[in-house]
Design a protein around this motif. Sequence first.
Motif, PDB file in Angstrom:
ATOM      1  N   TYR A 304     -14.546  13.365 -15.729  1.00  0.00           N
ATOM      2  CA  TYR A 304     -15.390  13.406 -16.912  1.00  0.00           C
ATOM      3  C   TYR A 304     -16.521  12.402 -16.769  1.00  0.00           C
ATOM      4  O   TYR A 304     -16.505  11.527 -15.890  1.00  0.00           O
ATOM      5  CB  TYR A 304     -14.562  13.091 -18.167  1.00  0.00           C
ATOM      6  CG  TYR A 304     -13.854  11.766 -18.096  1.00  0.00           C
ATOM      7  CD1 TYR A 304     -14.428  10.614 -18.624  1.00  0.00           C
ATOM      8  CD2 TYR A 304     -12.617  11.645 -17.462  1.00  0.00           C
ATOM      9  CE1 TYR A 304     -13.781   9.390 -18.544  1.00  0.00           C
ATOM     10  CE2 TYR A 304     -11.963  10.430 -17.372  1.00  0.00           C
ATOM     11  CZ  TYR A 304     -12.554   9.306 -17.913  1.00  0.00           C
ATOM     12  OH  TYR A 304     -11.925   8.092 -17.815  1.00  0.00           O
ATOM     13  N   THR A 305     -17.517  12.503 -17.631  1.00  0.00           N
ATOM     14  CA  THR A 305     -18.625  11.556 -17.666  1.00  0.00           C
ATOM     15  C   THR A 305     -18.500  10.672 -18.908  1.00  0.00           C
ATOM     16  O   THR A 305     -17.706  10.945 -19.812  1.00  0.00           O
ATOM     17  CB  THR A 305     -19.979  12.289 -17.681  1.00  0.00           C
ATOM     18  OG1 THR A 305     -20.054  13.120 -18.850  1.00  0.00           O
ATOM     19  CG2 THR A 305     -20.121  13.173 -16.441  1.00  0.00           C
ATOM     20  N   ASP A 306     -19.326   9.627 -18.948  1.00  0.00           N
ATOM     21  CA  ASP A 306     -19.187   8.682 -20.056  1.00  0.00           C
ATOM     22  C   ASP A 306     -19.631   9.265 -21.393  1.00  0.00           C
ATOM     23  O   ASP A 306     -19.376   8.676 -22.444  1.00  0.00           O
ATOM     24  CB  ASP A 306     -19.940   7.383 -19.772  1.00  0.00           C
ATOM     25  CG  ASP A 306     -21.428   7.595 -19.549  1.00  0.00           C
ATOM     26  OD1 ASP A 306     -21.922   8.729 -19.773  1.00  0.00           O
ATOM     27  OD2 ASP A 306     -22.122   6.627 -19.160  1.00  0.00           O
ATOM     28  N   GLY A 307     -20.289  10.440 -21.364  1.00  0.00           N
ATOM     29  CA  GLY A 307     -20.595  11.104 -22.621  1.00  0.00           C
ATOM     30  C   GLY A 307     -19.351  11.505 -23.382  1.00  0.00           C
ATOM     31  O   GLY A 307     -19.399  11.701 -24.603  1.00  0.00           O
ATOM     32  N   VAL A 308     -18.212  11.616 -22.677  1.00  0.00           N
ATOM     33  CA  VAL A 308     -16.938  11.941 -23.314  1.00  0.00           C
ATOM     34  C   VAL A 308     -16.357  10.701 -23.989  1.00  0.00           C
ATOM     35  O   VAL A 308     -16.082  10.693 -25.191  1.00  0.00           O
ATOM     36  CB  VAL A 308     -15.937  12.508 -22.293  1.00  0.00           C
ATOM     37  CG1 VAL A 308     -14.558  12.655 -22.913  1.00  0.00           C
ATOM     38  CG2 VAL A 308     -16.424  13.851 -21.748  1.00  0.00           C
ATOM     39  N   THR A 309     -16.161   9.643 -23.231  1.00  0.00           N
ATOM     40  CA  THR A 309     -15.494   8.447 -23.764  1.00  0.00           C
ATOM     41  C   THR A 309     -16.385   7.624 -24.683  1.00  0.00           C
ATOM     42  O   THR A 309     -15.886   6.784 -25.434  1.00  0.00           O
ATOM     43  CB  THR A 309     -15.004   7.565 -22.604  1.00  0.00           C
ATOM     44  OG1 THR A 309     -16.093   7.334 -21.694  1.00  0.00           O
ATOM     45  CG2 THR A 309     -13.877   8.253 -21.852  1.00  0.00           C
ATOM     46  N   GLU A 310     -17.708   7.841 -24.632  1.00  0.00           N
ATOM     47  CA  GLU A 310     -18.608   7.110 -25.516  1.00  0.00           C
ATOM     48  C   GLU A 310     -19.067   7.940 -26.704  1.00  0.00           C
ATOM     49  O   GLU A 310     -19.943   7.523 -27.466  1.00  0.00           O
ATOM     50  CB  GLU A 310     -19.825   6.612 -24.727  1.00  0.00           C
ATOM     51  CG  GLU A 310     -19.461   5.565 -23.682  1.00  0.00           C
ATOM     52  CD  GLU A 310     -20.669   5.068 -22.908  1.00  0.00           C
ATOM     53  OE1 GLU A 310     -21.799   5.508 -23.227  1.00  0.00           O
ATOM     54  OE2 GLU A 310     -20.481   4.253 -21.991  1.00  0.00           O
ATOM     55  N   ALA A 311     -18.478   9.131 -26.874  1.00  0.00           N
ATOM     56  CA  ALA A 311     -18.773   9.943 -28.053  1.00  0.00           C
ATOM     57  C   ALA A 311     -18.204   9.247 -29.287  1.00  0.00           C
ATOM     58  O   ALA A 311     -17.066   8.783 -29.276  1.00  0.00           O
ATOM     59  CB  ALA A 311     -18.180  11.337 -27.889  1.00  0.00           C
ATOM     60  N   ARG A 312     -18.981   9.182 -30.349  1.00  0.00           N
ATOM     61  CA  ARG A 312     -18.583   8.433 -31.552  1.00  0.00           C
ATOM     62  C   ARG A 312     -18.396   9.369 -32.736  1.00  0.00           C
ATOM     63  O   ARG A 312     -19.095  10.372 -32.867  1.00  0.00           O
ATOM     64  CB  ARG A 312     -19.650   7.388 -31.901  1.00  0.00           C
ATOM     65  CG  ARG A 312     -19.853   6.309 -30.844  1.00  0.00           C
ATOM     66  CD  ARG A 312     -21.014   5.427 -31.244  1.00  0.00           C
ATOM     67  NE  ARG A 312     -21.322   4.407 -30.265  1.00  0.00           N
ATOM     68  CZ  ARG A 312     -20.894   3.153 -30.318  1.00  0.00           C
ATOM     69  NH1 ARG A 312     -20.115   2.776 -31.324  1.00  0.00           N
ATOM     70  NH2 ARG A 312     -21.211   2.278 -29.395  1.00  0.00           N
TER      71      ARG A 312
END
Length: 381
Positions: A304-312
């Motif tokens: 995955y990319t950080d757009g997944v874990t940094e989604a708020r």
Amino acid sequence: MSQHAQKVRKPLRGRAMLAIPVGWIVAVFVIDILAPPGIHLGPLLVAAPAITPSIGGPRAVGFVAVLAVIAQTAVGIIRDPDEVLSANHEAQIAALALVGVSLVVFCVLRERREKELAQVRYVSEAVQRVVLPPLPRRLGPLRTASLYLAAEAEAQIGGDLYAAARTDTGTRLIIGDVRGKGVSAVSDAALLLGAFHAAARHRASLDELVAYLDRSVSWGLAEASGAGHGESFITATVLDIPDRHARIDMVSCGHPPPIVLRDGRPMTLDAARPAPPLGLGTLSQPRYHIDSYGFAPGDLLLLYTDGVTEARDGSRAFYPLAERITGWPHSAPETFIDRFRDDLLHHVGGHLDDDAAMIAIGYAGTLRTDRAGVSGDHTAR
């Protein structure tokens, strides 16, 4: 339902909704005629053309505006039969006409803008299919599913990337994230993907492949952007999954660590010695360390990319990927991706602030393994 049926139902629904402003005009007209002489409800007629743009296009707005003007004129004539029209009614009619013309112009401009956006989306989607097509569902003994969610609704593609290539002995994959986002990052993503496809089948070892990708990205990004080394870079994880060994070989270049979902428990594959992002190797001359982890039938590998874990979410809390997928039953990659997409979009309320990509990988069946290949595996946490 076919696209033709949808196109037919949409105009029919719009025509039916026109009954709302038309009914409003009729109601105001009747009440205004029956009201006492000191009460004038004519100004309420402006509400009818005002709400019509949410129902129909310029023709519908024009029709309702003309109907409102006719109703206001009729009210003036009926209530003041001794005069053609009072000054008050003339002012109200002029105001209605001005509002109606303004709304028609607005609808024309809105439709033109919608056509332009539709063309932009069409071109962007075509670019995405060429630059970043979905992964094949089968790669040797592996089953895969991929997901790309763009933050920019008008672009449909940004700086996240992934790709896979079959070799004589296994499958090589890459997932990455270009510094920056939006359409401006597409060329940088295409640069890395081109280098990966050109070299993935020909570089003997994983560290040699990553070194080649770093050199290609370093010079390519500098030439494309006109910037010096270090101002542009791409985080990435490059993996090799052998066909006959129950393991994953990985080189991490500053990218979020993969996760293996085993019996409902997520295990993070942290790199022992992560390398700098691709494009920065010329600054530090890194030695690329290959980490190995166990990966057997029944496991599900998540990239995955950080757009997944940094989604708020609405409270600005990050999406807790490992926590959310804990306990999810074993399923095919396609099923997992579908459930994950719904869960992520529910968390953020339907809109992402950054592009997000994910790959789910599992074995299609029983793997004929050579256990000699897993003796050096690290333990994931």
